[in-house]
Design an enzyme around this catalytic site. Sequence first.
Site, PDB file in Angstrom:
ATOM      1  N   HIS A  20       0.868  -1.187   0.136  1.00 47.75           N
ATOM      2  CA  HIS A  20      -0.060  -0.044   0.027  1.00 47.75           C
ATOM      3  C   HIS A  20       0.935   1.334  -0.073  1.00 47.75           C
ATOM      4  O   HIS A  20       0.599   2.310  -0.772  1.00 47.75           O
ATOM      5  CB  HIS A  20      -0.848   0.084   1.184  1.00 47.75           C
ATOM      6  CG  HIS A  20      -2.024   0.912   1.133  1.00 47.75           C
ATOM      7  ND1 HIS A  20      -2.025   2.276   1.931  1.00 47.75           N
ATOM      8  CD2 HIS A  20      -3.322   0.956   0.139  1.00 47.75           C
ATOM      9  CE1 HIS A  20      -3.247   2.720   1.476  1.00 47.75           C
ATOM     10  NE2 HIS A  20      -4.132   2.259   0.345  1.00 47.75           N
ATOM     11  N   HIS A  25      -4.776   6.492  -5.574  1.00 49.52           N
ATOM     12  CA  HIS A  25      -5.866   7.026  -4.997  1.00 49.52           C
ATOM     13  C   HIS A  25      -6.449   8.334  -5.853  1.00 49.52           C
ATOM     14  O   HIS A  25      -5.668   8.830  -6.484  1.00 49.52           O
ATOM     15  CB  HIS A  25      -5.488   7.464  -3.497  1.00 49.52           C
ATOM     16  CG  HIS A  25      -5.114   6.252  -2.742  1.00 49.52           C
ATOM     17  ND1 HIS A  25      -3.708   5.822  -2.367  1.00 49.52           N
ATOM     18  CD2 HIS A  25      -6.060   5.405  -1.943  1.00 49.52           C
ATOM     19  CE1 HIS A  25      -3.822   4.651  -1.824  1.00 49.52           C
ATOM     20  NE2 HIS A  25      -5.187   4.316  -1.331  1.00 49.52           N
ATOM     21  N   HIS A  58      -7.372  -1.799  -5.584  1.00 49.16           N
ATOM     22  CA  HIS A  58      -7.650  -2.265  -4.099  1.00 49.16           C
ATOM     23  C   HIS A  58      -8.206  -3.676  -4.283  1.00 49.16           C
ATOM     24  O   HIS A  58      -8.171  -4.564  -3.589  1.00 49.16           O
ATOM     25  CB  HIS A  58      -8.499  -1.294  -3.226  1.00 49.16           C
ATOM     26  CG  HIS A  58      -7.582  -0.186  -2.880  1.00 49.16           C
ATOM     27  ND1 HIS A  58      -7.658   1.002  -3.593  1.00 49.16           N
ATOM     28  CD2 HIS A  58      -6.728   0.123  -1.540  1.00 49.16           C
ATOM     29  CE1 HIS A  58      -6.675   1.624  -3.149  1.00 49.16           C
ATOM     30  NE2 HIS A  58      -6.324   1.503  -1.828  1.00 49.16           N
ATOM     31  N   HIS A  70     -14.796   5.789   3.274  1.00 46.27           N
ATOM     32  CA  HIS A  70     -13.676   5.275   2.896  1.00 46.27           C
ATOM     33  C   HIS A  70     -12.444   6.212   3.890  1.00 46.27           C
ATOM     34  O   HIS A  70     -11.986   5.462   4.698  1.00 46.27           O
ATOM     35  CB  HIS A  70     -13.063   4.926   1.670  1.00 46.27           C
ATOM     36  CG  HIS A  70     -11.625   4.704   1.307  1.00 46.27           C
ATOM     37  ND1 HIS A  70     -10.705   5.865   0.767  1.00 46.27           N
ATOM     38  CD2 HIS A  70     -10.731   3.587   1.850  1.00 46.27           C
ATOM     39  CE1 HIS A  70      -9.470   5.312   0.992  1.00 46.27           C
ATOM     40  NE2 HIS A  70      -9.294   4.393   1.537  1.00 46.27           N
ATOM     41  N   HIS A 126     -10.775   5.428   7.852  1.00 43.43           N
ATOM     42  CA  HIS A 126      -9.329   5.122   8.137  1.00 43.43           C
ATOM     43  C   HIS A 126      -8.830   6.144   9.224  1.00 43.43           C
ATOM     44  O   HIS A 126      -8.351   5.851  10.003  1.00 43.43           O
ATOM     45  CB  HIS A 126      -8.610   5.959   6.834  1.00 43.43           C
ATOM     46  CG  HIS A 126      -8.099   4.614   5.702  1.00 43.43           C
ATOM     47  ND1 HIS A 126      -7.013   3.788   5.923  1.00 43.43           N
ATOM     48  CD2 HIS A 126      -8.942   4.237   4.472  1.00 43.43           C
ATOM     49  CE1 HIS A 126      -7.049   2.997   4.767  1.00 43.43           C
ATOM     50  NE2 HIS A 126      -7.897   3.367   4.177  1.00 43.43           N
ATOM     51  N   PHE A 131      -1.928   6.563   4.926  1.00 46.06           N
ATOM     52  CA  PHE A 131      -1.667   5.590   3.892  1.00 46.06           C
ATOM     53  C   PHE A 131      -0.511   4.813   3.917  1.00 46.06           C
ATOM     54  O   PHE A 131      -0.485   3.928   3.537  1.00 46.06           O
ATOM     55  CB  PHE A 131      -1.806   6.443   2.541  1.00 46.06           C
ATOM     56  CG  PHE A 131      -3.113   6.781   1.963  1.00 46.06           C
ATOM     57  CD1 PHE A 131      -3.991   6.021   2.317  1.00 46.06           C
ATOM     58  CD2 PHE A 131      -3.262   8.030   1.252  1.00 46.06           C
ATOM     59  CE1 PHE A 131      -5.408   6.097   1.811  1.00 46.06           C
ATOM     60  CE2 PHE A 131      -4.593   8.175   0.702  1.00 46.06           C
ATOM     61  CZ  PHE A 131      -5.972   7.297   1.212  1.00 46.06           C
ATOM     62  N   HIS A 146     -11.516  -2.383   3.335  1.00 51.88           N
ATOM     63  CA  HIS A 146     -11.597  -2.481   1.900  1.00 51.88           C
ATOM     64  C   HIS A 146     -12.482  -3.482   1.165  1.00 51.88           C
ATOM     65  O   HIS A 146     -12.751  -3.138   0.134  1.00 51.88           O
ATOM     66  CB  HIS A 146     -10.239  -2.430   1.303  1.00 51.88           C
ATOM     67  CG  HIS A 146      -9.471  -0.978   1.135  1.00 51.88           C
ATOM     68  ND1 HIS A 146      -9.773  -0.296   0.203  1.00 51.88           N
ATOM     69  CD2 HIS A 146      -8.748  -0.323   2.181  1.00 51.88           C
ATOM     70  CE1 HIS A 146      -9.316   0.958   0.237  1.00 51.88           C
ATOM     71  NE2 HIS A 146      -8.807   1.071   1.483  1.00 51.88           N
TER      72      HIS A 146
HETATM   73 CU1  C2O Z   1      -5.402   2.585  -0.538  1.00 54.00          CU
HETATM   74 CU2  C2O Z   1      -8.086   2.849   2.068  1.00 54.00          CU
HETATM   75  O1  C2O Z   1      -6.740   3.407   0.888  1.00 54.00           O
END
Ligand code: C2O
Length: 610
Positions: free
Chosen positions: A189, A212, A221, A349, A353, A370, A383
């Site tokens: 990631h 992203h 993803h 999303h 995070h 990230f 995800h």
């Molecule tokens: Cu690549 Cu939730 O991010």
Amino acid sequence: MMASLALSSLPTSTTTKKPLFSKTSSHVKPFHRFKVSCNAPADNNDKTVNNSDTPKLILPKTPLETQNVDRRNLLLGLGGLYGAANLTTIPSAFGIPIAAPDNISDCVAATSNLRNSKDAIRGLACCPPVLSTNKPMDYVLPSNPVIRVRPAAQKATADYIAKYQQAIQAMKDLPEDHPHSWKQQGKIHCAYCNGGYNQEQSGYPNLQLQIHNSWLFFPFHRWYLYFYEKILGKLINDPTFALPYWNWDNPTGMVIPAMFEQNSKTNSLFDPLRDAKHLPPSIFDVEYAGADTGATCIDQIAINLSSMYRQMVTNSTDTKRFFGGEFVAGNDPLASEFNVAGTVEAGVHTAAHRWVGNSRMANSEDMGNFYSAGYDPLFYVHHANVDRMWQIWKDIDKKTHKDPTSGDWLNASYVFYDENENLVRVYNRDCVDINRMGYDYERSAIPWIRSRPTAHAKGANVAAKSAGIVQKVEDIVFPLKLNKIVKVLVKRPATNRTKEEKEKANELLFVNGITFDAERFLKIDVFVNDVDDGIQTTAADSEFAGSFAQLPHNHGDKMFMRSGAAFGITELLEDIEAEGDDSVVVTLVPRTGCDEVTIGEIKIQLVPIV
Ligand code: C2O
């Protein structure tokens, strides 16, 4: 797109695939407000959070509910494989699709200026191990895959949890430099997001690769999870193993799934770097802006469901809104106007995070940044639900909710180690059909589909009353600073549109040229005709158009990034009875990280539905 694909080389099945969302059952009562009780006694295990620490969330039975909770229905729906094998002839429209480098040894460490890089406790050396100098092989999906069914985490059985924990433990027990190790998987990631790769493969070695804030978000993803899941299955010798999904869009799943927090000492799913304030029974805030709002459980659930409605229905009326900007080789992920996240990416999303990451850490490790997100097992489960949203969105409206069809998207590619440690190149075009990829999601109700927000004040003539008080957008000098709340009067292209006109075009509010510090968490809320009546307006109110949020991520030496957002206001204006007004008042509220943010443009336009 899917309809035109050949059904040739795959085994046919007598059952057809059951969509994750079926329209017939949901539009029974579109305006029904979802009632939940946060403390009622459990009457049905399928519908309650089966963890004694969490509040019992009971949902009333609705046709949609009863249809979706039955596990047997799910099993009956399996086996409906369809799809196409031969997509090699898709032409590239214009531009060059993004491609990760053949040469993974060209990967560089993400060493540059993370805001608190000296405190980057997970380390910034994110490059994968180089096992051979061979070029990656084009990956071919197995033609007869073993089906993996991803369960909703809150409904997972003890046996399943034990197996999952065992698989993650096996990953953690591998030598660190093994491409399947927990650490290497986490690094993927960081490498794809924090400047590990550039666009050399497509002829732009000076530009970074970024997955992203664009239409690469969903497919990248999906592939990442695909191999991660297969690796876990291989480690425990179970090819049917499937990742769970964190069902945060359903009231029964709005807490961190219990399996991640139990028995911290022996639990491979446990991560000490999570926000202590947000462990069960704390309810997730889909609109999280870095601070707890103190909303009651019932209010929070209503806010979450309406926010999901905004993201999945109102604001993602077309492919571009849902997927994000059309990022191709040659675009600069820092500066280009292609750098626009889709509704789900920018919304729930990002919120999850940030809500999970430990706010006491310098960089909100793990999930809140990230570079470190991949080190929390919960990342993949979060995800999985994001990925599920992609499938549900397509099932909601097969006519207008379509995957991008441009060759620039279909042929974009990434490089991974597969479950056999082979370096493989995978393409977006091969990940559009989850059944062809051999997995599916256990059904879970989606109450947000009926959670259309309701108006604070109807027919308030806000624009007319604001004339002379609120500045007109044409009188404003852009770029506009967003260090305080901004209110502007914005003209509409048309008033009182007919049903037919609305079916042909969406009315969208654009907030463009949002320029911000890429290393800070940022959230801006956007309201239309919000009246100051002393009652706080939330996502459960029609006046809330949506929000724009960004996770911090470093990108080399430049700190500022430019992006934009769009909000569908056709329904919103119906709900607040402002369809006849020729202008509306747009309010931008800087929620967090905005002291240096500027806005380049605010406008309303009709965008044709194609
Ligand atoms: Cu690549 Cu939730 O991010």
